[in-house]
Design a protein around this motif. Structure first.
Motif, PDB file in Angstrom:
ATOM      1  N   VAL A 156       5.388   6.031  -8.857  1.00  0.00           N
ATOM      2  CA  VAL A 156       4.471   5.060  -9.382  1.00  0.00           C
ATOM      3  C   VAL A 156       4.367   5.605 -10.355  1.00  0.00           C
ATOM      4  CG1 VAL A 156       2.535   3.269  -9.410  1.00  0.00           C
ATOM      5  CG2 VAL A 156       2.568   4.402  -7.427  1.00  0.00           C
ATOM      6  N   THR A 157       5.401   3.136 -11.609  1.00  0.00           N
ATOM      7  CA  THR A 157       5.307   3.795 -13.055  1.00  0.00           C
ATOM      8  C   THR A 157       4.526   2.157 -12.939  1.00  0.00           C
ATOM      9  OG1 THR A 157       7.273   2.206 -12.556  1.00  0.00           O
ATOM     10  CG2 THR A 157       7.521   5.123 -13.220  1.00  0.00           C
ATOM     11  N   GLU A 158       3.828   2.240 -14.469  1.00  0.00           N
ATOM     12  CA  GLU A 158       4.007   0.559 -15.043  1.00  0.00           C
ATOM     13  C   GLU A 158       5.035  -0.500 -14.366  1.00  0.00           C
ATOM     14  OE1 GLU A 158       1.422  -2.095 -16.490  1.00  0.00           O
ATOM     15  OE2 GLU A 158       1.240   0.324 -17.148  1.00  0.00           O
ATOM     16  N   GLY A 159       5.466  -1.012 -13.881  1.00  0.00           N
ATOM     17  CA  GLY A 159       6.689  -1.663 -13.638  1.00  0.00           C
ATOM     18  C   GLY A 159       6.878  -1.704 -12.231  1.00  0.00           C
ATOM     19  N   ASP A 166      11.188   7.874   5.992  1.00  0.00           N
ATOM     20  CA  ASP A 166      11.531   9.965   6.070  1.00  0.00           C
ATOM     21  C   ASP A 166      12.878   9.855   6.884  1.00  0.00           C
ATOM     22  OD1 ASP A 166      12.219   7.328   8.091  1.00  0.00           O
ATOM     23  OD2 ASP A 166      10.505   8.843   9.350  1.00  0.00           O
ATOM     24  N   THR A 167      13.979   8.800   6.343  1.00  0.00           N
ATOM     25  CA  THR A 167      15.330   8.805   6.512  1.00  0.00           C
ATOM     26  C   THR A 167      15.966   9.362   4.769  1.00  0.00           C
ATOM     27  OG1 THR A 167      16.329   6.837   5.899  1.00  0.00           O
ATOM     28  CG2 THR A 167      15.503   7.272   8.022  1.00  0.00           C
ATOM     29  N   GLY A 168      15.380   9.316   4.416  1.00  0.00           N
ATOM     30  CA  GLY A 168      15.585   9.611   2.947  1.00  0.00           C
ATOM     31  C   GLY A 168      16.237   8.215   2.119  1.00  0.00           C
ATOM     32  N   THR A 169      16.208   7.315   2.268  1.00  0.00           N
ATOM     33  CA  THR A 169      16.678   6.528   1.800  1.00  0.00           C
ATOM     34  C   THR A 169      14.702   5.515   0.633  1.00  0.00           C
ATOM     35  OG1 THR A 169      17.093   5.054   3.957  1.00  0.00           O
ATOM     36  CG2 THR A 169      17.068   3.422   2.209  1.00  0.00           C
ATOM     37  N   VAL A 170      15.703   4.991  -0.044  1.00  0.00           N
ATOM     38  CA  VAL A 170      14.870   4.831  -1.552  1.00  0.00           C
ATOM     39  C   VAL A 170      14.360   3.485  -1.840  1.00  0.00           C
ATOM     40  CG1 VAL A 170      14.042   4.879  -3.961  1.00  0.00           C
ATOM     41  CG2 VAL A 170      14.808   6.768  -2.642  1.00  0.00           C
ATOM     42  N   GLN A 171      13.724   2.645  -0.958  1.00  0.00           N
ATOM     43  CA  GLN A 171      13.041   1.160  -1.776  1.00  0.00           C
ATOM     44  C   GLN A 171      12.119   0.902  -2.737  1.00  0.00           C
ATOM     45  OE1 GLN A 171      11.139  -0.008   2.447  1.00  0.00           O
ATOM     46  NE2 GLN A 171      12.602   0.898   2.971  1.00  0.00           N
ATOM     47  N   THR A 172      12.542   0.028  -3.046  1.00  0.00           N
ATOM     48  CA  THR A 172      12.295  -0.048  -5.398  1.00  0.00           C
ATOM     49  C   THR A 172      11.330  -1.463  -4.842  1.00  0.00           C
ATOM     50  OG1 THR A 172      13.816   1.522  -5.720  1.00  0.00           O
ATOM     51  CG2 THR A 172      12.569  -0.194  -7.542  1.00  0.00           C
ATOM     52  N   HIS A 173      10.031  -1.179  -5.759  1.00  0.00           N
ATOM     53  CA  HIS A 173       9.716  -2.972  -5.883  1.00  0.00           C
ATOM     54  C   HIS A 173       8.950  -3.055  -6.835  1.00  0.00           C
ATOM     55  CE1 HIS A 173       8.890  -2.914  -1.513  1.00  0.00           C
ATOM     56  NE2 HIS A 173       8.786  -1.302  -1.323  1.00  0.00           N
ATOM     57  N   THR A 174       9.528  -4.110  -7.993  1.00  0.00           N
ATOM     58  CA  THR A 174       9.513  -4.276  -8.937  1.00  0.00           C
ATOM     59  C   THR A 174       8.578  -5.295  -9.258  1.00  0.00           C
ATOM     60  OG1 THR A 174      11.291  -5.125  -9.405  1.00  0.00           O
ATOM     61  CG2 THR A 174      12.225  -2.756  -9.263  1.00  0.00           C
ATOM     62  N   LYS A 175       7.616  -4.978 -10.613  1.00  0.00           N
ATOM     63  CA  LYS A 175       7.021  -6.736 -10.963  1.00  0.00           C
ATOM     64  C   LYS A 175       8.242  -7.239 -12.715  1.00  0.00           C
ATOM     65  CE  LYS A 175       2.584  -7.466 -12.664  1.00  0.00           C
ATOM     66  NZ  LYS A 175       1.482  -7.363 -13.229  1.00  0.00           N
ATOM     67  N   SER A 176       8.135  -7.843 -12.033  1.00  0.00           N
ATOM     68  CA  SER A 176       8.946  -9.026 -13.078  1.00  0.00           C
ATOM     69  C   SER A 176       8.246  -9.491 -13.699  1.00  0.00           C
ATOM     70  CB  SER A 176       9.291 -10.561 -12.866  1.00  0.00           C
ATOM     71  OG  SER A 176       9.766 -10.609 -11.282  1.00  0.00           O
TER      72      SER A 176
END
Length: 176
Positions: A156-159, A166-176
């Motif tokens: 978790v970061t500011e934005g 569990d498969t190693g896939t990274v899903q990124t959610h960003t704030k505009s």
């Protein structure tokens, strides 16, 4: 019954409040013997509730709120109300209204009754054809309605939030 039927018209209506009389809802739809279905999400205000939902209809109507059948009057028209108020959260829940027209006059209106007994058409501000899964200003790098498996870590970061499944896939959610 909608089984085996295909739409001749698809559109988004801001609310369900129609009196076609003996006319057709649209050029591609016959004036008699048609079916209509409205689907979307409803968000009720935090004040004035709980609300009881109803349908004024000529001819048949079925109303489903948050997965529950609240009205099932697939017969001649009238005004029908749910047996009890719906205790809904202020967050959106699914709503579906099915309607059929046999012959003669045609009309349908989605109604609400507040805790004081005042009845009114459900306003368009309560209805939405889609439901925003993430808060306004956020975006997702994956389909949130899909099966993402199990998440094993989060950064978790500011934005942003980066979730690793569990498969190693990274899903990124960003704030505009």
């Amino acid at each position: 019954d909608f089984t085996g039927r295909f739409p001749v018209l698809t559109r988004v209506d801001p609310n369900v409040s129609f009196n076609w009389a003996t006319d057709s809802p649209a050029p591609s739809v016959p004036a008699d013997y048609f079916l209509a279905r409205w689907t979307g999400f409803i968000s009720v205000p935090s004040t004035g509730g709980p609300y009881t939902f109803g349908v004024q209809h000529d001819d048949g109507a079925r109303l489903f709120v948050n997965g529950s059948t609240v009205i099932d009057q697939w017969a001649a028209g009238g005004t029908d109300w749910a047996a009890a108020p719906s205790s809904l959260p202020t967050s959106p829940v699914p709503i579906e209204l099915d309607y059929y027209e046999a012959a003669g006059s045609a009309s349908v209106q989605l109604m609400a009754k507040d805790s004081t007994g005042t009845t009114f058409p459900v306003p368009s501000s309560w209805l939405n054809p889609t439901y925003e899964v993430l808060p306004a200003g956020w975006s997702a790098s994956t389909d949130l309605d899909g099966n993402g498996g199990t998440f094993v870590s989060a950064q978790v970061t500011e934005g942003s939030v980066a979730l690793t499944d569990d498969t190693g896939t990274v899903q990124t959610h960003t704030k505009s």
